[in-house]
Design a protein around this motif. Structure first.
Motif: not given
Length: 237
Positions: A179-201
């Motif tokens: 949904x946030x474009x982590x697998x898009x090319x070019x990538x639209x979000x980072x692992x750190x941003x996903x972690x913040x969204x999910x509330x985990x490391x």
């Protein structure tokens, strides 16, 4: 490796968007021959449930902005069977499935309980890459989209010998990543941003994504017995 998958999706310009909203107690089924024909323009639809008479259904279909033309099928007076041609503005996933060399095995209306009413479909797609392409297309077109089952056709791949389905945590991470474009090319979000969204490391997110993607190929997820879908000892991290 061929994959059977069940999906649920909706769109404000999706097939019968206005009709499904106007007839909340209607169960609509797409007759299989129409749903699997990549070149067909007429879809055969059966209406069941509390839908009223032919005139009521016809009036709703006529007012639906996704419908170009709808005609009741003669010889089926005891059923609500309609031939529907959709308008040019309708958003359909079926053509994308067939473009990826897949098949729509069946399609029926879906009421998820919250959000927009839409469709529940079963697809046969050639591999994980095809499913990912369809998923990415749905996201780009603005669909509400959920994958609710994967089942691989066989288990001959030694790298993915099969096993448990993704846990709820892994599925949540995968959905957020798409949904946030982590697998898009070019990538639209980072692992750190996903972690913040999910509330985990970030480490936990990376682990869930890796294990979730491995499970997509080898798993069998039994919808009728969801309590058996995941290992209760697996924390998902």
């Amino acid at each position: 490796m061929a994959i059977f998958t069940e999906v649920r999706f909706a769109h404000e310009d999706g097939a019968l968007a206005d009709t499904l909203a106007a007839l909340p107690d209607a169960d609509v089924t797409v007759i299989r021959e129409a749903s699997t024909d990549p070149g067909g323009s007429i879809y055969l639809l059966r209406f069941e449930g509390d839908v009223g008479g032919y005139e009521e259904v016809g009036a709703v279909l006529d007012a639906d902005h996704t419908v170009r033309e709808a005609e009741p099928m003669s010889g089926f007076e005891d059923q609500h069977l309609w031939g529907v041609e959709f308008s040019g503005e309708v958003k359909l996933l079926g053509p994308k499935v067939t473009a990826e060399e897949g098949f729509v095995l069946d399609a029926r209306s879906s009421s998820p309980g919250s959000g927009r009413r839409g469709w529940h479909e079963r697809w046969l797609v050639p591999d994980r890459e095809a499913l990912q392409a369809i998923w990415a297309h749905a996201r780009q077109e603005g669909f509400e989209f959920e994958i609710i089952e994967f089942r691989r056709q066989d288990r001959t791949d030694p790298e993915y010998p099969g096993g448990d389905a993704p846990t709820d945590e892994q599925r949540e991470a995968l959905l957020a990543a798409y949904e946030h474009g982590y697998f898009a090319e070019p990538r639209e979000t980072s692992l750190e941003e996903l972690a913040e969204e999910l509330g985990i490391s970030p480490t936990a997110v990376g682990g869930r994504l890796r294990r979730g993607m491995r499970s997509l190929v080898g798993m069998t997820l039994v919808v009728e017995e969801p309590e058996d879908a995941a290992d209760p000892e697996d924390t998902g991290e």
